[in-house]
Design a protein around this motif. Structure first.
Motif, PDB file in Angstrom:
ATOM      1  N   LEU A   1       0.829  -1.211   0.000  1.00 35.42           N
ATOM      2  CA  LEU A   1       0.000   0.000   0.000  1.00 35.42           C
ATOM      3  C   LEU A   1       0.865   1.264   0.000  1.00 35.42           C
ATOM      4  CD1 LEU A   1      -3.080   0.693   0.266  1.00 35.42           C
ATOM      5  CD2 LEU A   1      -2.656   0.887   2.722  1.00 35.42           C
ATOM      6  N   PHE A   2       1.872   1.294   0.883  1.00 32.98           N
ATOM      7  CA  PHE A   2       2.740   2.475   0.998  1.00 32.98           C
ATOM      8  C   PHE A   2       3.618   2.629  -0.248  1.00 32.98           C
ATOM      9  CE2 PHE A   2       1.142   2.649   5.184  1.00 32.98           C
ATOM     10  CZ  PHE A   2       1.476   3.879   5.729  1.00 32.98           C
ATOM     11  N   VAL A   3       4.115   1.529  -0.781  1.00 29.78           N
ATOM     12  CA  VAL A   3       4.936   1.598  -1.997  1.00 29.78           C
ATOM     13  C   VAL A   3       4.091   2.119  -3.154  1.00 29.78           C
ATOM     14  CG1 VAL A   3       6.148   0.187  -3.722  1.00 29.78           C
ATOM     15  CG2 VAL A   3       6.629  -0.135  -1.278  1.00 29.78           C
ATOM     16  N   ARG A   4       2.873   1.604  -3.275  1.00 28.62           N
ATOM     17  CA  ARG A   4       1.976   2.048  -4.349  1.00 28.62           C
ATOM     18  C   ARG A   4       1.699   3.548  -4.259  1.00 28.62           C
ATOM     19  NH1 ARG A   4      -2.222  -1.581  -3.659  1.00 28.62           N
ATOM     20  NH2 ARG A   4      -3.772  -0.040  -3.075  1.00 28.62           N
ATOM     21  N   ALA A   5       1.643   4.053  -3.018  1.00 32.02           N
ATOM     22  CA  ALA A   5       1.387   5.484  -2.810  1.00 32.02           C
ATOM     23  C   ALA A   5       2.667   6.318  -2.890  1.00 32.02           C
ATOM     24  CB  ALA A   5       0.718   5.688  -1.452  1.00 32.02           C
ATOM     25  N   GLY A   6       3.815   5.668  -3.112  1.00 32.89           N
ATOM     26  CA  GLY A   6       5.089   6.393  -3.200  1.00 32.89           C
ATOM     27  C   GLY A   6       5.568   6.930  -1.863  1.00 32.89           C
ATOM     28  N   LEU A   7       5.190   6.242  -0.781  1.00 38.02           N
ATOM     29  CA  LEU A   7       5.530   6.708   0.568  1.00 38.02           C
ATOM     30  C   LEU A   7       6.666   5.885   1.165  1.00 38.02           C
ATOM     31  CD1 LEU A   7       1.874   7.210   1.845  1.00 38.02           C
ATOM     32  CD2 LEU A   7       3.494   8.978   1.103  1.00 38.02           C
ATOM     33  N   PRO A   8       7.454   6.495   2.070  1.00 39.12           N
ATOM     34  CA  PRO A   8       8.632   5.808   2.591  1.00 39.12           C
ATOM     35  C   PRO A   8       8.298   4.683   3.575  1.00 39.12           C
ATOM     36  CG  PRO A   8       8.424   7.984   3.598  1.00 39.12           C
ATOM     37  CD  PRO A   8       7.354   7.883   2.558  1.00 39.12           C
ATOM     38  N   VAL A   9       9.142   3.658   3.527  1.00 34.66           N
ATOM     39  CA  VAL A   9       9.040   2.512   4.428  1.00 34.66           C
ATOM     40  C   VAL A   9      10.334   2.427   5.228  1.00 34.66           C
ATOM     41  CG1 VAL A   9       8.832  -0.008   4.575  1.00 34.66           C
ATOM     42  CG2 VAL A   9       7.516   1.264   2.843  1.00 34.66           C
ATOM     43  N   PHE A  10      10.187   2.360   6.548  1.00 33.14           N
ATOM     44  CA  PHE A  10      11.320   2.239   7.467  1.00 33.14           C
ATOM     45  C   PHE A  10      11.215   0.901   8.187  1.00 33.14           C
ATOM     46  CE2 PHE A  10      10.742   6.676   6.723  1.00 33.14           C
ATOM     47  CZ  PHE A  10      11.996   7.249   6.792  1.00 33.14           C
ATOM     48  N   ALA A  11      12.352   0.260   8.404  1.00 31.45           N
ATOM     49  CA  ALA A  11      12.356  -0.996   9.158  1.00 31.45           C
ATOM     50  C   ALA A  11      13.458  -0.927  10.213  1.00 31.45           C
ATOM     51  CB  ALA A  11      12.582  -2.178   8.228  1.00 31.45           C
ATOM     52  N   THR A  12      13.054  -1.022  11.476  1.00 31.90           N
ATOM     53  CA  THR A  12      14.059  -1.042  12.547  1.00 31.90           C
ATOM     54  C   THR A  12      14.502  -2.481  12.786  1.00 31.90           C
ATOM     55  OG1 THR A  12      12.547  -1.363  14.433  1.00 31.90           O
ATOM     56  CG2 THR A  12      12.888   0.916  13.669  1.00 31.90           C
ATOM     57  N   ARG A  13      15.702  -2.606  13.330  1.00 30.86           N
ATOM     58  CA  ARG A  13      16.171  -3.934  13.732  1.00 30.86           C
ATOM     59  C   ARG A  13      17.106  -3.801  14.913  1.00 30.86           C
ATOM     60  NH1 ARG A  13      20.211  -5.539   8.637  1.00 30.86           N
ATOM     61  NH2 ARG A  13      21.694  -3.842   8.953  1.00 30.86           N
ATOM     62  N   ASP A  14      16.977  -4.749  15.845  1.00 27.37           N
ATOM     63  CA  ASP A  14      17.983  -4.880  16.892  1.00 27.37           C
ATOM     64  C   ASP A  14      19.277  -5.302  16.205  1.00 27.37           C
ATOM     65  OD1 ASP A  14      16.434  -4.207  19.052  1.00 27.37           O
ATOM     66  OD2 ASP A  14      16.405  -6.193  19.964  1.00 27.37           O
ATOM     67  N   TRP A  15      20.373  -4.672  16.607  1.00 28.37           N
ATOM     68  CA  TRP A  15      21.661  -4.906  15.936  1.00 28.37           C
ATOM     69  C   TRP A  15      22.727  -4.904  17.029  1.00 28.37           C
ATOM     70  CZ3 TRP A  15      22.260  -6.904  11.412  1.00 28.37           C
ATOM     71  CH2 TRP A  15      23.435  -6.760  10.682  1.00 28.37           C
ATOM     72  N   HIS A  16      22.654  -5.964  17.861  1.00 22.57           N
ATOM     73  CA  HIS A  16      23.417  -5.959  19.108  1.00 22.57           C
ATOM     74  C   HIS A  16      24.844  -6.487  18.956  1.00 22.57           C
ATOM     75  CE1 HIS A  16      19.825  -4.868  21.135  1.00 22.57           C
ATOM     76  NE2 HIS A  16      19.282  -6.049  21.207  1.00 22.57           N
ATOM     77  N   PRO A  17      25.795  -5.826  19.644  1.00 20.56           N
ATOM     78  CA  PRO A  17      27.126  -6.409  19.782  1.00 20.56           C
ATOM     79  C   PRO A  17      27.074  -7.540  20.822  1.00 20.56           C
ATOM     80  CG  PRO A  17      27.012  -4.344  20.994  1.00 20.56           C
ATOM     81  CD  PRO A  17      25.689  -4.512  20.296  1.00 20.56           C
ATOM     82  N   GLU A  18      28.092  -8.372  20.814  1.00 20.15           N
ATOM     83  CA  GLU A  18      28.167  -9.540  21.715  1.00 20.15           C
ATOM     84  C   GLU A  18      28.051  -9.153  23.192  1.00 20.15           C
ATOM     85  OE1 GLU A  18      28.220 -13.337  22.562  1.00 20.15           O
ATOM     86  OE2 GLU A  18      28.862 -12.941  20.512  1.00 20.15           O
ATOM     87  N   ASN A  19      28.576  -7.968  23.536  1.00 20.73           N
ATOM     88  CA  ASN A  19      28.611  -7.543  24.950  1.00 20.73           C
ATOM     89  C   ASN A  19      27.464  -6.598  25.289  1.00 20.73           C
ATOM     90  OD1 ASN A  19      29.668  -5.540  23.299  1.00 20.73           O
ATOM     91  ND2 ASN A  19      31.216  -4.877  24.775  1.00 20.73           N
ATOM     92  N   HIS A  20      26.317  -6.770  24.643  1.00 24.45           N
ATOM     93  CA  HIS A  20      25.208  -5.828  24.842  1.00 24.45           C
ATOM     94  C   HIS A  20      24.593  -5.947  26.240  1.00 24.45           C
ATOM     95  CE1 HIS A  20      21.298  -3.768  24.016  1.00 24.45           C
ATOM     96  NE2 HIS A  20      22.154  -2.947  23.453  1.00 24.45           N
TER      97      HIS A  20
END
Length: 194
Positions: free
Chosen positions: A44-63
């Motif tokens: 839906l958002f792509v069809r409307a030309g709107l931005p898509v954001f995706a967060t992700r946990d990106w942890h170091p070993e010592n988090h």
């Protein structure tokens, strides 16, 4: 409620990573059930030309969030690991903005806004309203929604595209109630149109 998407809108997908899905290191019950609804929103958002954001946990070993380092969670979403990858069936567009969070050992980051460029990137694009779904309702989704509200965004929680950890029974329901009390609006796919 009927909502028409405008050029002030963005989709924010929170932490739909393999470690948070069944078979992962920290699975959210039924976590992979968010993938298909989110794909519908992405389309839906792509069809409307709107931005898509995706967060992700990106942890170091010592988090700091890991039990072995005094936190409350098992090791999960290690940088560059299989578990940190997005779910295989999540159809992120090639131009989706990927937001890494929790990538500093000393900083717990449940919110997609905490220690990231998410707010700056949204503002650069004139975004005023964010539509938030993903994992998990009672942790990173909740904190991302509250973070967005605190920063002055109008926030819509995609109720059909979230699932809760429920460490304590009803954590998910209580999280939704808190988000609503704080100013978020719950919607589902039926409510959102181009």
């Amino acid at each position: 409620m009927r909502l028409k998407l405008t050029d002030k809108d963005a989709l924010v997908i929170v932490d739909v990573q393999k470690d948070f899905c069944p078979g992962g290191a920290l699975p959210v019950p039924d976590g992979d059930a968010v993938v298909q609804p989110l794909n519908t929103y992405i389309e839906l958002f792509v069809r409307a030309g709107l931005p898509v954001f995706a967060t992700r946990d990106w942890h170091p070993e010592n988090h700091v969030s890991f039990k072995k380092n005094g936190g409350m969670w098992p090791v999960h979403c290690l940088q560059n690991s299989k578990g940190a990858e997005f779910h295989d069936e999540l159809s992120l567009p090639p131009d989706a903005f990927i937001i890494n969070k929790g990538d500093r050992p000393e900083l717990e980051a449940y919110s997609g806004f905490q220690g990231t460029l998410l707010d700056s990137l949204l503002r650069e694009r004139g975004v005023r309203r964010i539509f938030v779904g993903g994992l998990a309702t009672d942790y990173c989704v909740k904190h991302t929604v509250l973070g967005g509200l605190n920063l002055g965004y109008q926030v819509f929680l995609l109720l059909d595209a979230v699932r809760a950890v429920n460490v304590k029974p009803d954590d998910g329901r209580r999280a939704v109630e808190l988000m609503l009390r704080t100013g978020a609006v719950c919607v589902d796919r039926e409510d959102v149109n181009v």
